[in-house]
Design an enzyme around this catalytic site. Structure first.
Site, mmCIF file in Angstrom:
data_model
loop_
_atom_site.group_PDB
_atom_site.id
_atom_site.type_symbol
_atom_site.label_atom_id
_atom_site.label_comp_id
_atom_site.label_asym_id
_atom_site.label_seq_id
_atom_site.Cartn_x
_atom_site.Cartn_y
_atom_site.Cartn_z
ATOM 1 C CG ASP A 211 -2.271 0.720 0.892
ATOM 2 O OD1 ASP A 211 -2.218 1.913 0.559
ATOM 3 O OD2 ASP A 211 -3.336 0.082 0.957
ATOM 4 C CG HIS A 285 -4.522 2.294 -1.952
ATOM 5 N ND1 HIS A 285 -4.542 2.813 -0.688
ATOM 6 C CD2 HIS A 285 -5.790 2.379 -2.415
ATOM 7 C CE1 HIS A 285 -5.787 3.192 -0.382
ATOM 8 N NE2 HIS A 285 -6.549 2.944 -1.416
ATOM 9 C CD GLU A 349 -10.178 3.906 -0.677
ATOM 10 O OE1 GLU A 349 -10.992 4.360 0.122
ATOM 11 O OE2 GLU A 349 -9.069 3.419 -0.312
HETATM 12 C C1 ACM Z 1 -10.962 -0.562 0.963
HETATM 13 O O1 ACM Z 1 -11.361 -0.560 2.129
HETATM 14 N N1 ACM Z 1 -10.415 0.540 0.446
HETATM 15 C C2 ACM Z 1 -11.048 -1.739 0.127
#
Ligand code: ACM
Ligand code: ZN
Length: 556
Positions: A211, A285, A349
């Site tokens: 991440d 991410h 995201e």
């Molecule tokens: C997530 O909680 N962004 C998958």
């Protein structure tokens, strides 16, 4: 008066510590998760030093399960149960018989039958997982102290109530996610997480390995991913550095798993019938990877993962062919390590604003006839899926991968609600349900008195109430719901003790949600069983959260 009172208290404590063997007495069975069928019978079976564990000849699974049962009971009871091959000729008493030859096919590979009489215990299963789960139930039938990692003193009567159980899971996917990027948990901590899952008959551990703030898996082709991407300046998230346990010798914060560590974790999980699902986040991410290799970002960098440069480019550049070469190189090594059929590529995201400004991404869109950045993300996911499918793996991603068009063979993890799961199942895709409303273990467990969490509110009762199959689905569509899982994101989980606190007992509820038929579930009954079950976790040294009566009271 005070002295006498103190003396009485002291004597009481001493006699409790040094008392005689405690009689087991009738105990509530308190199995978690609740089995499919249970028939209580008269009598009990007592373990002693002559009890043997009898296994089928030539069965690696039975040997594996038998040895683990012997080891587990030895540590707490001190009894030396011997694992021996059954010769099948004579009836043996005082034995725990583990058999894969007399299994009921209807119980499936993960199901088992377990019969306890005064003579002994018989567990049969068609698969190693079922046999293993049978022994987990057997352990729960023993006094809770059997879960102690050290010899129990004074000893207790190691008896098992007579019972006949037939059991099988409702869902094949019974998961937990552990985010090892925001905070790093070491190999033995991961192994403990696996142990606790397996005890609850949970079978899929998703390791969120990468991440923005940490890359946690050694990739030999790209050493900077861990040399640079596994370490950051501080603990971040406004946490007290003293609460962190992952400080390197050079003062940096982080850590990573070598490929040997991964192999050891995988072997440990396999012995406990847990599949490890690796998650390698893309295209968003990804600041940790892009700090190490900024050439795969839209801007070319520099990029930092500790928030010091202001708003970051977190996304890989989809216009750059070299990005795909890099990601495929990473995925090759991940696939070489992990046998999992599924590979999770994240996909959530993504801040597509960066792609809007990037000439290479815009050129890609023009060249491929893509109308918008959602379609650019879809192009990216389809390309990665093609690569994974060519290596006989199935891509799984968060529900954002539906936007711009779902890749043809993808499985969807529905997290922003259940709508993504419904849409994917309608389209004939497989789905794993992890909606924030019932599955986010990083949310507060009560409205008062809890350590800092990311936000949200997810009391135990809310997890327990979860029904993974959305009402909107027909029976045929519902067959695409593989199961469900709880997600522990770890921004505010700086050490493993706290990971246990956030996971249990909500993980117990998730186990019952995914294992137990709805007709066998009930909150009041579960809550009563949980009191006994928590004694097991206590004996085992788990730092669980003690539920309170008013946890789910509104308006505090
Ligand atoms: C997530 O909680 N962004 C998958
Ligand atoms: Zn770009």
């Amino acid at each position: 008066m005070k002295v006498i009172f103190a003396l009485i208290v002291t004597l009481t404590v001493i006699s409790a510590l040094a008392g005689p063997v405690q009689a087991a007495g009738p105990r509530p069975m308190a199995l978690v998760p609740q089995p499919w069928r249970v028939e209580i019978r008269p009598g009990e079976f007592a373990l002693n030093n002559q009890t043997v564990i009898l296994i089928d000849p030539d069965s690696a699974d039975a040997l594996n399960v038998g040895k683990q049962l012997a080891e587990r009971t030895r540590r707490s009871t001190g009894l030396g149960l011997v694992v021996r091959t059954a010769d099948g000729t004579s009836k043996v008493s005082n034995a725990i018989r583990l058999s894969m030859s007399q299994a009921k096919a209807a119980l499936g590979n993960e199901g088992y039958s377990l019969a306890v009489s005064a003579d002994g215990v018989a567990i049969s299963a068609a698969g190693g997982a079922g046999l293993f789960y049978g022994t987990q139930t057997l352990l729960q039938l023993l006094p809770p102290q059997v879960f102690s990692p050290a010899r129990v003193r004074p000893t207790v009567a190691w008896t098992v109530p007579a019972v006949a159980i037939e059991d099988r899971p409702r869902f094949r996917w019974r998961g937990l996610l552990l985010d090892v990027s925001r905070h790093f948990f070491n190999k033995s901590e991961i192994e403990n997480y696996i142990d606790l899952m397996a005890q609850h008959k949970l079978n899929t551990l998703q390791l969120h390995l990468t991440d923005g703030v940490g890359w946690r898996i050694e990739i030999q082709r790209y050493p900077k991913l861990t040399e640079v991407g596994a370490w950051r300046k501080g603990i971040m998230f406004g946490l007290n550095p003293k609460d962190g346990t992952a400080w390197g010798s050079d003062g940096r914060y982080g850590g990573f798993y070598t490929q040997d560590d991964i192999r050891e974790i995988l072997a440990y999980a396999k012995d406990r019938y847990v599949t490890i699902l690796p998650e390698i986040e893309m295209p968003g991410h990804s600041a940790a990877a892009l700090t190490a290799y900024p050439e795969y970002s839209c801007t070319g960098g520099p990029i930092s993962m500790d928030g010091s440069n202001g708003p970051e480019v977190e996304e890989y550049c989809v216009g750059n062919e070299e990005t795909f070469r890099f990601l495929e190189g990473v995925l090759i090594e991940v696939m070489d390590l992990f046998p999992s059929k599924y590979l999770h590529i994240g996909g959530d995201e993504v801040d597509k604003a960066h792609w809007k400004k990037c000439p290479k991404c815009q050129a890609r869109m023009k060249q491929e006839g893509l109308k918008n950045e959602n379609e650019l993300q879809s192009y990216f996911v389809r390309r990665i899926e093609k690569f994974l499918n060519a290596h006989h793996r199935t891509l799984i991603g968060w529900d954002e991968i539906l936007e711009g068009g779902l890749a043809p063979n993808a499985t969807v993890m529905s997290w922003r609600g259940i709508e993504g799961g419904i849409a994917a199942a309608h389209a004939g895709h497989d789905v794993v349900m992890t909606p924030t409303s019932h599955c986010y273990l990083d949310y507060y467990q009560a409205k008062r008195g809890e350590p800092k969490a990311i936000g949200g509110f997810l009391p135990l009762s809310q997890v327990y109430s979860y029904e993974p199959v959305p009402k909107a689905l027909t029976a045929d569509q519902a067959s695409h719901i593989l199961g469900a899982g709880g997600n522990l994101w770890t921004e505010f989980v700086p050490n493993y003790r706290h990971a246990q606190y956030m996971t249990y007992p909500r993980g117990c509820a998730m186990a019952e949600v995914t294992w137990t038929e709805p007709s066998r579930k009930g909150w009041g009954d579960f809550r009563a069983r949980l009191d006994t079950h928590l004694l097991r976790l206590k004996a085992e040294g788990v730092h669980y959260r003690q539920p309170r009566r008013d946890d789910d009271a509104p308006g505090k």
